[in-house]
Design an enzyme around this catalytic site. Structure first.
Site, PDB file in Angstrom:
ATOM      1  N   SER A 182       5.266  37.770 -63.647  1.00 36.11           N
ATOM      2  CA  SER A 182       5.991  37.374 -64.871  1.00 36.11           C
ATOM      3  C   SER A 182       6.556  38.651 -65.475  1.00 36.11           C
ATOM      4  CB  SER A 182       5.031  36.744 -65.885  1.00 36.11           C
ATOM      5  OG  SER A 182       4.297  35.695 -65.313  1.00 36.11           O
ATOM      6  N   LYS A 204       9.639  31.069 -67.472  1.00 35.69           N
ATOM      7  CA  LYS A 204       8.244  31.520 -67.668  1.00 35.69           C
ATOM      8  C   LYS A 204       8.017  31.966 -69.116  1.00 35.69           C
ATOM      9  CE  LYS A 204       4.038  32.937 -66.786  1.00 35.69           C
ATOM     10  NZ  LYS A 204       2.902  32.032 -66.568  1.00 35.69           N
ATOM     11  N   LYS A 235       2.305  41.280 -73.283  1.00 35.48           N
ATOM     12  CA  LYS A 235       3.474  41.676 -72.476  1.00 35.48           C
ATOM     13  C   LYS A 235       4.510  40.545 -72.443  1.00 35.48           C
ATOM     14  CE  LYS A 235       3.012  40.539 -68.330  1.00 35.48           C
ATOM     15  NZ  LYS A 235       3.279  39.436 -67.440  1.00 35.48           N
TER      16      LYS A 235
HETATM   17  N1  LIG Z   1      -3.942  35.546 -64.573  1.00 38.02           N
HETATM   18  C1  LIG Z   1      -3.249  34.444 -64.833  1.00 38.02           C
HETATM   19  O1  LIG Z   1      -3.810  33.415 -65.274  1.00 38.02           O
HETATM   20  C2  LIG Z   1      -1.757  34.400 -64.604  1.00 38.02           C
HETATM   21  C3  LIG Z   1      -1.137  33.155 -64.562  1.00 38.02           C
HETATM   22  C4  LIG Z   1       0.243  33.080 -64.337  1.00 38.02           C
HETATM   23  C5  LIG Z   1       0.980  34.252 -64.181  1.00 38.02           C
HETATM   24  N2  LIG Z   1       0.353  35.468 -64.243  1.00 38.02           N
HETATM   25  C6  LIG Z   1       1.184  36.665 -64.041  1.00 38.02           C
HETATM   26  O2  LIG Z   1       0.994  37.080 -62.688  1.00 38.02           O
HETATM   27  C7  LIG Z   1       1.061  38.513 -62.604  1.00 38.02           C
HETATM   28  C8  LIG Z   1      -0.240  39.040 -62.013  1.00 38.02           C
HETATM   29  O3  LIG Z   1      -1.295  38.642 -62.882  1.00 38.02           O
HETATM   30  P1  LIG Z   1      -2.846  38.873 -62.513  1.00 38.02           P
HETATM   31  O4  LIG Z   1      -3.633  38.174 -63.573  1.00 38.02           O
HETATM   32  O5  LIG Z   1      -3.059  38.557 -61.073  1.00 38.02           O
HETATM   33  O6  LIG Z   1      -2.950  40.451 -62.744  1.00 38.02           O
HETATM   34  P2  LIG Z   1      -4.024  41.462 -62.158  1.00 38.02           P
HETATM   35  O7  LIG Z   1      -3.982  42.652 -63.021  1.00 38.02           O
HETATM   36  O8  LIG Z   1      -5.322  40.766 -61.910  1.00 38.02           O
HETATM   37  O9  LIG Z   1      -3.407  41.820 -60.703  1.00 38.02           O
HETATM   38  C9  LIG Z   1      -2.375  42.736 -60.498  1.00 38.02           C
HETATM   39  C10 LIG Z   1      -2.645  43.467 -59.191  1.00 38.02           C
HETATM   40  O10 LIG Z   1      -1.558  44.361 -58.925  1.00 38.02           O
HETATM   41  C11 LIG Z   1      -2.099  45.554 -58.367  1.00 38.02           C
HETATM   42  N3  LIG Z   1      -1.140  46.634 -58.552  1.00 38.02           N
HETATM   43  C12 LIG Z   1      -0.628  47.113 -59.719  1.00 38.02           C
HETATM   44  N4  LIG Z   1       0.249  48.097 -59.480  1.00 38.02           N
HETATM   45  C13 LIG Z   1       0.302  48.247 -58.122  1.00 38.02           C
HETATM   46  C14 LIG Z   1       1.014  49.102 -57.248  1.00 38.02           C
HETATM   47  N5  LIG Z   1       1.881  50.023 -57.704  1.00 38.02           N
HETATM   48  N6  LIG Z   1       0.826  48.980 -55.909  1.00 38.02           N
HETATM   49  C15 LIG Z   1      -0.031  48.051 -55.429  1.00 38.02           C
HETATM   50  N7  LIG Z   1      -0.754  47.207 -56.206  1.00 38.02           N
HETATM   51  C16 LIG Z   1      -0.582  47.307 -57.535  1.00 38.02           C
HETATM   52  C17 LIG Z   1      -3.402  45.754 -59.134  1.00 38.02           C
HETATM   53  O11 LIG Z   1      -4.277  46.626 -58.437  1.00 38.02           O
HETATM   54  C18 LIG Z   1      -3.920  44.329 -59.252  1.00 38.02           C
HETATM   55  O12 LIG Z   1      -4.762  43.972 -58.174  1.00 38.02           O
HETATM   56  C19 LIG Z   1       1.347  39.009 -64.031  1.00 38.02           C
HETATM   57  O13 LIG Z   1       2.709  39.188 -64.197  1.00 38.02           O
HETATM   58  C20 LIG Z   1       0.830  37.864 -64.900  1.00 38.02           C
HETATM   59  O14 LIG Z   1       1.467  37.834 -66.164  1.00 38.02           O
HETATM   60  C21 LIG Z   1      -0.994  35.566 -64.422  1.00 38.02           C
HETATM   61  O1  LIG Z   2       0.823  29.634 -67.714  1.00 35.20           O
HETATM   62  C1  LIG Z   2      -0.154  30.287 -67.353  1.00 35.20           C
HETATM   63  O2  LIG Z   2      -0.693  30.194 -66.236  1.00 35.20           O
HETATM   64  C2  LIG Z   2      -0.740  31.268 -68.336  1.00 35.20           C
HETATM   65  O3  LIG Z   2      -0.081  31.194 -69.547  1.00 35.20           O
HETATM   66  C3  LIG Z   2      -0.664  32.686 -67.810  1.00 35.20           C
HETATM   67  O4  LIG Z   2       0.639  33.076 -67.494  1.00 35.20           O
END
Ligand SMILES: NC(=O)c1ccc[n+]([C@@H]2O[C@H](COP(=O)([O-])OP(=O)(O)OC[C@H]3O[C@@H](n4cnc5c(N)ncnc54)[C@H](O)[C@@H]3O)[C@@H](O)[C@H]2O)c1
Ligand SMILES: O=C(O)[C@H](O)CO
Length: 295
Positions: A95, A170, A238
């Site tokens: 996102s 998103k 963010k």
């Molecule tokens: N957690 C949720 O519920 C959720 C739901 C929907 C969307 N998202 C979105 O998905 C994305 C990921 O979220 P997440 O919760 O998995 O985050 P997270 O922090 O758990 O995972 C991110 C991963 O990226 C890796 N990383 C960062 N920089 C890097 C680099 N330069 N090279 C290699 N690896 C690198 C980190 O080590 C980590 O494992 C975000 O944009 C978040 O907003 C998260």
């Molecule tokens: O929609 C979702 O999964 C949460 O808001 C995290 O992005």
């Protein structure tokens, strides 16, 4: 089909495992070697750099925290752009700011590398179940070509427009989720302060008009005082920052989003940035000097 997958965090790890289950071959990369080892144990092959990933595959999925991380991994030194051949497709499922998606796609296009922005909703449980909602921006013909790939991680996959439209969608999702959690928190604190058991309030209202996916997922976390992420407050800050920036650019007013943004920033000041976003309830609890929990 051989797929590159970069970013094996809370979301990327289960998503990559679902691709393996669906029969795709995977080349993976993350800074966190424990996460890499877990996905390699499930059948993937590890690479040492993003350019090395790109050199071995035709499609690269990225699932990283925010715009700067995606820019670094895709366009930076040792990045995807250095290893990818013309015709390669980058599907960024992080996102990030819609403007950043458009900038990355434009830089890739100079080398005939194609891109979709395809962020997701549903959180870790739906990432594990393979029932995420995916919202996709980019060329419709590329979307059609990779629909089945995306569907192997998702319950729904919808094309919402040109590059950047996935991340605009998103942001809309994130505004709704943030405001829903705030509304739920406000209501549960009101009930608790008024002497009614919040667990009974939850049971009474979940089937009515106030029922929602957010209420189902987040009210039990508040009642159990379980704020393990899930989705971190830092990441939601963010997204709200990106929503507010985008709203200024297009001339939309988001007064409720701005208010919830301030609450989340206050929680970050209180060291709750790494807690699940359901900890927004703590903001209201602090004001009312009460704790919402099961009796
Ligand atoms: N957690 C949720 O519920 C959720 C739901 C929907 C969307 N998202 C979105 O998905 C994305 C990921 O979220 P997440 O919760 O998995 O985050 P997270 O922090 O758990 O995972 C991110 C991963 O990226 C890796 N990383 C960062 N920089 C890097 C680099 N330069 N090279 C290699 N690896 C690198 C980190 O080590 C980590 O494992 C975000 O944009 C978040 O907003 C998260
Ligand atoms: O929609 C979702 O999964 C949460 O808001 C995290 O992005």
């Amino acid at each position: 089909m051989k797929i590159g997958f970069i970013g094996l965090g809370i979301m990327g790890k289960p998503m990559s495992k679902n691709l393996l289950k669906a029969g795709y071959s995977l080349v993976v990369l993350d800074r966190n070697q424990e996460a890499v080892a877990e996905v390699v144990a499930a059948g993937a092959v590890a690479a040492q750099s993003a350019s090395e990933v790109a050199g071995q595959v035709d499609v690269i999925i990225t699932m990283l925290p925010n715009s700067p991380h995606v820019k670094e991994v895709v366009l930076g030194e040792g990045g995807v752009i250095e290893g990818a051949k013309a015709g390669t497709v980058v599907i960024d499922m992080s996102s990030i700011a819609p403007l950043a998606s458009r900038e990355i796609a434009a830089a890739l296009a100079e080398k005939q590398i194609l891109m979709l922005d395809a962020p997701v909703s549903g959180g870790e449980p739906k990432a594990i179940d393979g029932t995420l909602s995916v919202m996709v921006g980019g060329d419709k013909a590329i979307f059609d070509r990779y629909y089945d790939l995306l569907k192997s991680m998702a319950g729904s996959v919808v094309h919402t427009g040109d590059i950047g439209a996935g991340n605009v969608t998103k942001l809309a999702n994130q505004v709704i989720v943030a405001l829903n959690i705030a509304a739920m928190s406000e209501a549960l604190v009101l009930a608790t302060k008024a002497g009614v058991d919040p667990e009974l309030v939850f049971q009474a209202i979940r089937g009515g008009l106030a029922g929602s996916t957010v209420l189902e997922a987040k009210a039990p976390m508040v009642l159990d005082r379980n704020f393990k992420p899930g989705f971190r407050i830092d990441l939601h800050i963010k997204d709200l920052a990106n929503a507010l920036d985008t709203s200024h650019g297009v001339g939309a007013q988001l007064p409720l989003t701005a208010a919830v943004m301030e609450m989340m920033q206050a929680l970050k000041q209180d060291d709750l940035g790494t807690a699940d976003h359901s900890a927004l309830a703590c903001y209201y609890e602090k004001l009312a000097k009460v704790e919402v929990k099961r009796h």
